[in-house]
Enzyme design. Sequence first.
Site, short mmCIF file in Angstrom:
data_model
loop_
_atom_site.label_atom_id
_atom_site.label_comp_id
_atom_site.label_asym_id
_atom_site.label_seq_id
_atom_site.Cartn_x
_atom_site.Cartn_y
_atom_site.Cartn_z
N CYS A 1 0.65 -1.25 0.21
CA CYS A 1 -0.03 0.12 -0.06
C CYS A 1 0.89 1.24 -0.03
O CYS A 1 0.36 2.16 -0.82
CB CYS A 1 -0.88 -0.11 1.18
SG CYS A 1 -2.07 1.41 1.20
N CYS B 1 -4.23 -1.66 5.54
CA CYS B 1 -4.06 -0.49 5.45
C CYS B 1 -5.08 0.53 4.78
O CYS B 1 -5.56 0.01 3.83
CB CYS B 1 -2.69 -0.33 4.35
SG CYS B 1 -2.61 1.00 3.11
#
Length: 395
Positions: free
Chosen positions: A100, A200
């Site tokens: 991410c 995330c």
Amino acid sequence: MKRVVVGLSGGVDSSVAAYLLQKQGFEVIGLFMKNWHDDSVTISNECPWLEDSNDALLVAEKLGIPFQTVDLSEQYQEKIVDYMFREYEKGRTPNPDVLCNREIKFDVFMKIALSLGADYVATGHYCKKSEIEVAGQPVYQLLAGADNNKDQSYFLCQLSQEQLAKSLFPIGELNKPEVRAIAAEMELVTAEKKDSQGLCFIGKVRLPEFLQQKLQPKEGVIIQIDKNDPVYTSVTQEESTAEEQLAAVARKIEYTPAMGKVVGKHQGAHYFTIGQRKGLNVGGTTDPLFIIATNVETNTIYTGLSSQHPGLFRKGLFIDKSEVHWIRTDMALANGETMEVMARIRYRQPLQKAILHQSESGMYIVFDELQSAITEGQFAAWYIGDELVGSGVIS
């Protein structure tokens, strides 16, 4: 006045990061990333991103900075979620947080920020950045955060020099209690907010349910391997070349059902990872069972009794040439070169003494001590002092 776009996540760390930058005289803009649409796979009924974006908005209002939400769920689906499914299907265990950062926060998000005329992107990561000169050129260093307990440099182990050049980490010199104290003093709504768990920017996702959307349950057997199995004592043939010796150290044991006994059933080998002990639902053992290997081709899980089972430990690992990444490209090894480093194979693992060996096919990492649960698909990161210099996906 330099312009900074802060990734406001609705948590205390990014809130304080925005405040500190403002205090330092930057023009600060708050952006919230919406990365997820599907509310059917979060753990609780509350909608985490809605609550988080609302908190981010309140922080921006309190600080008097412009704020907007950007919807990156399409890119997140493609670059993170689809990748995760592919990895799990191959029997590997990906790290979505590292990805991410590489693919979303410091790529897609950073490009949006720069298009808004930003000079930098800032996040609430506990790490530091510094700049040195090498051969007359500026080189950026990624350093561990001052708070040993919270150091998040590992999650940024895939960043490039270009990404670091445009990044700021305002809370890297602080520890968590100091960050909370600043937030309380500024009366920010996030001051007491618990740290987010889960993927995330998605919130608490139930991983098995998440995986079941794409990977169908498929019944298979759980096999227990005895700690005294000859496979742990048998001497392999003498490896002739240095690389063969390294490969032998990094090689994982290939188990077969004939080596052990069936102790239970599972609903899909791809839902499980090495070192896992919860979720096996096998009772009646003297010690807890730990997963020592999975085979997605045969849909078999291999387990061993106790956290000290020899099947959990290896001294080395291999990273394919295509997956070796140097933050400090000026320090990259040539074929046949070695480097003494401190390395970790997962977040929060204490750093371990190791030697990197660069070969034609990739990088071998050989540790001083045996490592538990080296897991394919996870990232190994290596440091010199408190500087993270490179990383790679464990093959």
